[in-house]
Design a protein around this motif. Structure first.
Motif, PDB file in Angstrom:
ATOM      1  N   UNK A 293       1.324  11.698  -9.852  1.00  0.00           N
ATOM      2  CA  UNK A 293       0.423  12.843  -9.823  1.00  0.00           C
ATOM      3  C   UNK A 293       1.211  14.147  -9.785  1.00  0.00           C
ATOM      4  N   UNK A 294       2.271  14.154  -9.006  1.00  0.00           N
ATOM      5  CA  UNK A 294       3.096  15.356  -8.878  1.00  0.00           C
ATOM      6  C   UNK A 294       3.734  15.710 -10.225  1.00  0.00           C
ATOM      7  N   UNK A 295       4.197  14.682 -10.950  1.00  0.00           N
ATOM      8  CA  UNK A 295       4.796  14.907 -12.262  1.00  0.00           C
ATOM      9  C   UNK A 295       3.774  15.476 -13.242  1.00  0.00           C
ATOM     10  N   UNK A 296       2.515  15.117 -13.046  1.00  0.00           N
ATOM     11  CA  UNK A 296       1.453  15.567 -13.952  1.00  0.00           C
ATOM     12  C   UNK A 296       0.702  16.784 -13.427  1.00  0.00           C
ATOM     13  N   UNK A 297       1.172  17.378 -12.332  1.00  0.00           N
ATOM     14  CA  UNK A 297       0.566  18.592 -11.806  1.00  0.00           C
ATOM     15  C   UNK A 297      -0.731  18.374 -11.063  1.00  0.00           C
ATOM     16  N   UNK A 298      -1.004  17.146 -10.642  1.00  0.00           N
ATOM     17  CA  UNK A 298      -2.225  16.845  -9.901  1.00  0.00           C
ATOM     18  C   UNK A 298      -1.896  16.863  -8.413  1.00  0.00           C
ATOM     19  N   UNK A 299      -2.748  17.526  -7.656  1.00  0.00           N
ATOM     20  CA  UNK A 299      -2.542  17.569  -6.211  1.00  0.00           C
ATOM     21  C   UNK A 299      -3.796  17.013  -5.543  1.00  0.00           C
ATOM     22  N   UNK A 300      -3.611  16.034  -4.673  1.00  0.00           N
ATOM     23  CA  UNK A 300      -4.734  15.453  -3.945  1.00  0.00           C
ATOM     24  C   UNK A 300      -5.156  16.375  -2.820  1.00  0.00           C
ATOM     25  N   UNK A 301      -6.440  16.296  -2.447  1.00  0.00           N
ATOM     26  CA  UNK A 301      -6.965  17.213  -1.434  1.00  0.00           C
ATOM     27  C   UNK A 301      -6.255  17.082  -0.090  1.00  0.00           C
ATOM     28  N   UNK A 302      -5.880  15.844   0.323  1.00  0.00           N
ATOM     29  CA  UNK A 302      -5.173  15.737   1.602  1.00  0.00           C
ATOM     30  C   UNK A 302      -3.792  16.370   1.507  1.00  0.00           C
ATOM     31  N   UNK A 303      -3.205  16.348   0.325  1.00  0.00           N
ATOM     32  CA  UNK A 303      -1.923  17.029   0.121  1.00  0.00           C
ATOM     33  C   UNK A 303      -2.143  18.543   0.108  1.00  0.00           C
TER      34      UNK A 303
ATOM     35  N   UNK B  81       0.831  -1.203   0.000  1.00  0.00           N
ATOM     36  CA  UNK B  81       0.000   0.000   0.000  1.00  0.00           C
ATOM     37  C   UNK B  81       0.865   1.252   0.000  1.00  0.00           C
ATOM     38  N   UNK B  82       1.888   1.279   0.840  1.00  0.00           N
ATOM     39  CA  UNK B  82       2.772   2.440   0.920  1.00  0.00           C
ATOM     40  C   UNK B  82       3.521   2.672  -0.388  1.00  0.00           C
ATOM     41  N   UNK B  83       3.952   1.575  -1.032  1.00  0.00           N
ATOM     42  CA  UNK B  83       4.649   1.692  -2.324  1.00  0.00           C
ATOM     43  C   UNK B  83       3.716   2.246  -3.395  1.00  0.00           C
ATOM     44  N   UNK B  84       2.482   1.722  -3.446  1.00  0.00           N
ATOM     45  CA  UNK B  84       1.495   2.186  -4.430  1.00  0.00           C
ATOM     46  C   UNK B  84       1.176   3.668  -4.200  1.00  0.00           C
ATOM     47  N   UNK B  85       0.987   4.046  -2.952  1.00  0.00           N
ATOM     48  CA  UNK B  85       0.672   5.440  -2.629  1.00  0.00           C
ATOM     49  C   UNK B  85       1.823   6.354  -3.042  1.00  0.00           C
ATOM     50  N   UNK B  86       3.057   5.928  -2.747  1.00  0.00           N
ATOM     51  CA  UNK B  86       4.217   6.744  -3.101  1.00  0.00           C
ATOM     52  C   UNK B  86       4.324   6.901  -4.621  1.00  0.00           C
TER      53      UNK B  86
ATOM     54  N   UNK C 295       1.818   6.656  -6.797  1.00  0.00           N
ATOM     55  CA  UNK C 295       0.687   7.473  -7.250  1.00  0.00           C
ATOM     56  C   UNK C 295       0.950   8.947  -6.982  1.00  0.00           C
ATOM     57  N   UNK C 296       1.476   9.265  -5.811  1.00  0.00           N
ATOM     58  CA  UNK C 296       1.774  10.665  -5.492  1.00  0.00           C
ATOM     59  C   UNK C 296       2.865  11.213  -6.395  1.00  0.00           C
ATOM     60  N   UNK C 297       3.896  10.385  -6.658  1.00  0.00           N
ATOM     61  CA  UNK C 297       4.987  10.826  -7.532  1.00  0.00           C
ATOM     62  C   UNK C 297       4.469  11.062  -8.944  1.00  0.00           C
TER      63      UNK C 297
END
Length: 189
Positions: A153-163, A142-147, A149-151
């Motif tokens: 998303x960050x490369x594509x300029x997407x920011x999650x609401x919790x971030x 789970x932690x690997x998948x989340x990391x 996904x965040x990486x």
């Protein structure tokens, strides 16, 4: 799927077993707040008073006090160093001559018994070890998948609401409006 292997279960079992080996001590204690009170209790016990009854009436330890100070069997490493050092010097049936100071207060320690640590056979605990290892693998996955996904998303300029909440708390000092509401307003036509 990433099933747990017998080799992983055996390695985890061996790790737990090595940590649980050695001598276990069955001790009782009375925990007090003041040294002079503890010294008075030692005098009473040496004069024939019941350790168990004094523990019930006087111990400040909510866990063991009502059980006559009984701490059951445990490895010496389970206790704070001052307590362990005093306890391992005692012989069965002996009481500390003086109160032992720790971060919790003043202890009067009585050693009831010792034994070699008992550890259940692998077959008895194998299901629990398999479950624990499975949970650890799932958490890691789970932690690997989340990391990832965040990486991504960050490369594509997407920011999650919790971030966004994290960013907002950091940017409050700079007067920027990066709250969820600010972002949502900016996204509306």
């Amino acid at each position: 799927k990433n099933p747990t292997t017998d080799a992983e279960v055996q390695a985890e079992y061996d790790k737990f077993k090595s940590q649980a080996s050695g001598t276990e001590y069955r001790a009782r204690h009375i925990l007090g707040e003041k040294e002079d009170e503890a010294k008075a209790l030692i005098t009473q016990i040496k004069g024939g008073a019941s350790f168990e009854e004094l523990a019930k009436k006087n111990s400040k330890d909510p866990g063991s006090g009502q059980n006559g100070g009984d701490l059951d069997y445990a490895n010496a490493g389970s206790y704070v160093p001052e307590f362990s050092q005093a306890m391992v010097k005692l012989k069965k049936g002996e009481l500390t001559d003086a109160p032992v100071k720790s971060q919790f207060g003043w202890h009067i320690i009585k050693l009831e018994d010792t034994r070699e640590a008992k550890f259940p056979p692998l077959e008895e605990v194998k299901p629990q070890i398999q479950q624990r290892l499975g949970q650890m693998k799932m958490a890691k996955f789970r932690d690997e998948i989340k990391a990832k996904a965040l990486a991504s998303a960050e490369q594509n300029g997407i920011v999650f609401l919790d971030e966004m909440d994290k960013i907002a708390s950091r940017s409050d000092t700079h007067g920027a409006d990066v709250s969820r509401q600010g972002v949502q307003r900016d996204l509306l036509p």
